[in-house]
Design an enzyme around this catalytic site. Structure first.
Site: not given
Length: 357
Positions: A239, A269, A272, A283, A346
């Site tokens: 964008r 892959h 965002y 990475n 987490r």
């Protein structure tokens, strides 16, 4: 050079209104006609059947000019060569007025002295130049002719098109010799594609720079920069305001927005990246999300060189991740991560046997 005044009559039709405002391949029809006149363009005036042409254009004529060319906004295929040839014929034949298939050339003194035109026999030039767009079907035919002209120009400059019929290239696009363009592409705006790049199939590239050796496949690149030898796609969405460095990988279903990506960084892959600065040699794993919006304002994320962002991590902006830092997969990071640190955010795994009956 001859002193020429150029005037364009803005023509309207019931089915589509004022033709001068209809856009074809990045320019309005009026702007295409003005290109044929170049620096000789003087003014435009709304056409009227009820007013004789000399009286209609007289207020807009440059009285110091030797010749006046009158064209119509519904013939956007007219070229500078045809205009030049028409003026030359008028001079060679010592005519006061030359009627083209759609348009006129006058001696200016003659035009200022008459009220009506009595010359009815047109002089024929390249008749494709006078294809008239009087409805949207004709606009489509004119668009196709212009598209073919633009692509032919690029092919003559050494650009390879796999399927010209399915490819759209805007009038301001610059493509280097040796570039290969696959089928189904839309390339428009002030896009520059540099040497040795490969544009695969089904891309939309608008107002962007694709640096040398880059590879783009089935993706959107909008108002952005793609660096040397970087691979984008398939199905990436870059964008506006994004700068991607050299030798990067922006893979399938990756969305970048208003961000800077350092050289050799891999975003393979399903990721965002918005309002972020990502360093070199980073990475970003599958499913990484940079949460740049808190519901009221956008915030910035800075990721240092050599950082590793594990899969399915959420980075909550504003945030800084240091050089060489490592984010464990599945983490939601809200606080700064120092250089070369490991961040894990987490819940510990809990197993409840025989939970499902």
């Amino acid at each position: 050079m001859d002193n020429i005044c150029g005037i364009v009559l803005k023509v309207s039709y019931p089915s589509m209104g004022d033709t001068s405002n209809i856009e074809i391949l990045g320019k309005t029809m009026l702007e295409w006609v003005c290109i044929a006149l170049g620096s000789n363009y003087s003014d435009s005036v709304a056409y009227s059947d009820s007013v004789p042409l000399p009286q209609l254009v007289r207020p807009y004529v440059n009285r110091e000019s030797d010749y006046t060319v009158v064209l119509y906004s519904d013939t956007p295929l007219i070229t500078p060569k045809t205009v030049s040839n028409a003026v030359a014929v008028l001079k060679q034949r010592d005519l006061n007025v030359l009627k083209m298939t759609r348009g006129y050339v006058f001696k200016t003194k003659f035009l200022l002295a008459i009220d009506k035109i009595y010359s009815e026999n047109p002089f024929y030039f390249d008749e494709e130049d006078f294809m008239t767009a009087f409805d949207f079907k004709q606009v489509a035919l004119v668009s196709d002719a212009l598209k073919n002209r633009i692509i032919t120009y690029h092919m003559n400059q050494g650009v390879q098109f796999d399927d010209p019929a399915s490819t759209f290239v805007g009038c301001e696009v610059i493509i280097a010799r040796g570039v290969r363009i696959g089928p189904g592409n839309i390339i428009k705006g002030k896009t520059i594609i540099k040497e040795h790049s490969s544009i695969g199939s089904r891309n939309t590239i608008d107002g962007s720079v694709i640096d040398s050796g880059a590879w783009i496949e089935s993706s959107y690149v909008l108002s952005s920069f793609v660096g040397k030898h970087t691979r984008v796609g398939p199905n990436a969405y870059i964008r506006p305001g994004t700068v991607v460095g050299a030798d990067c990988r922006v893979g399938d279903f990756v969305e970048l927005k208003n961000s800077t990506i350092g050289d050799r960084t891999k975003i393979a892959h399903l990721t965002y990246v918005g309002d972020a600065t990502v360093g070199k040699d980073c990475n970003l794993g599958c499913g990484v999300v940079i949460a740049n919006y808190d519901g009221k304002a956008k915030h910035k994320t800075v990721i240092g060189d050599g950082a590793f962002i594990g899969s399915n991590s959420n980075l909550i902006a504003p945030l800084k991740v240091g050089d060489g830092a490592f984010i464990a997969a599945g983490s939601t990071i809200t606080d700064e991560v120092p250089n070369k640190a490991l961040a894990i955010a987490r819940e510990r795994q809990v197993i409840k046997p025989n939970w499902i009956k």
